[in-house]
Design an enzyme around this catalytic site. Structure first.
Site, PDB file in Angstrom:
ATOM      1  CB  CYS A  17      -0.918   0.059   1.388  1.00 19.26           C
ATOM      2  SG  CYS A  17      -1.924   1.366   1.534  1.00 19.26           S
ATOM      3  N   GLY A  54      -5.930  -2.798   7.487  1.00 25.44           N
ATOM      4  CA  GLY A  54      -4.812  -2.829   6.872  1.00 25.44           C
ATOM      5  C   GLY A  54      -4.716  -1.512   6.000  1.00 25.44           C
ATOM      6  CB  CYS A  55      -3.784  -1.004   2.677  1.00 24.33           C
ATOM      7  SG  CYS A  55      -4.057   0.530   1.394  1.00 24.33           S
ATOM      8  CG  PHE A  56      -6.541   4.198   4.511  1.00 23.37           C
ATOM      9  CD1 PHE A  56      -5.799   4.432   3.507  1.00 23.37           C
ATOM     10  CD2 PHE A  56      -6.157   5.451   5.664  1.00 23.37           C
ATOM     11  CE1 PHE A  56      -4.765   5.472   3.091  1.00 23.37           C
ATOM     12  CE2 PHE A  56      -5.159   6.457   5.407  1.00 23.37           C
ATOM     13  CZ  PHE A  56      -4.450   6.219   4.166  1.00 23.37           C
TER      14      PHE A  56
END
Length: 220
Positions: A17, A54-56
């Site tokens: 990310c 995790g990754c937004f």
């Protein structure tokens, strides 16, 4: 509450990310996260959920598709630093997690529904990691806004661990909400604005396709 977990949906991990930081610093807290303006929403009773998977970028794209979700904002929660930047959070030293803040209409979608989506669209058994995204900023976390949200989150987590849905314990953090800092503008609506980029195409798109099949009845 019926659990619909037959197996964990493990993140497709081809890319990270992380990306180069924009030079513009985010200087304001999202003070309007708990309210919306406009005549179409003023008569609604609304609620707020703050979740990290995790990754937004991935999380935002998933929850934007649900009926009853009025607004999804990417940002940072859980740390002590005020108005952190993406670059600062990415060091893993600020205590913040990448999260989304969801404003939703509980008459259309419940917090239970949001939790069901939350746990089925990431791997809650990996500590401080989702795929190639590693660090405490990528931890699985629920920041509860009231006692009811806390109770439901703890109940679901306990039930998941007892059900054996995963072969490892669920390590999702359940902590009280304190503050939310909106991420820089280029993080907002990321998948819709950058769908052809490699991370979007190879990581987010397959996750969305699986999500759309499982939660077809809950989509807009």
């Amino acid at each position: 509450m019926k659990l619909m977990f037959t197996q964990a949906l493990v993140s497709i991990s081809l890319l990270s990310c992380a990306l180069r930081e924009s030079p513009q610093k985010n200087m304001s807290n999202d003070l309007m996260a708990n309210s919306l303006t406009g005549s179409s929403t003023t008569s609604r009773k609304i609620d707020t959920a703050t979740l990290g998977t995790g990754c937004f970028w991935c999380t935002e794209a998933v929850f934007q598709q649900l009926k009853g979700v009025l607004k999804v904002t990417s940002g940072y929660s859980g740390g002590a630093e005020v108005n952190p930047t993406y670059k600062e959070v990415s060091t893993g030293t600020t205590g913040h997690a990448e999260v989304i803040q969801i404003v939703f209409d509980p008459a259309e979608i419940s917090f239970d529904d949001l939790l069901e989506v939350f746990w089925q669209t990431h791997d809650p058994t990996t500590l401080n990691r989702q795929g190639n995204d590693v660090g405490p900023q990528y931890r699985s976390v629920i920041f509860f806004h009231d006692a009811e949200q806390k109770a439901k989150a703890e109940k679901y987590k306990k039930a998941l661990n007892e059900s054996g849905a995963w072969d490892k314990p669920v390590v999702t953090e359940i902590s009280p909400y304190t503050a939310f800092y909106k991420a820089e503008d280029y993080h907002q609506d990321y998948y819709n604005n950058n769908g052809s980029q490699p991370y979007c195409y190879y990581v987010i798109r397959p996750k969305l396709e699986k999500f759309q099949k499982v939660f077809k009845s809950k989509l807009r």
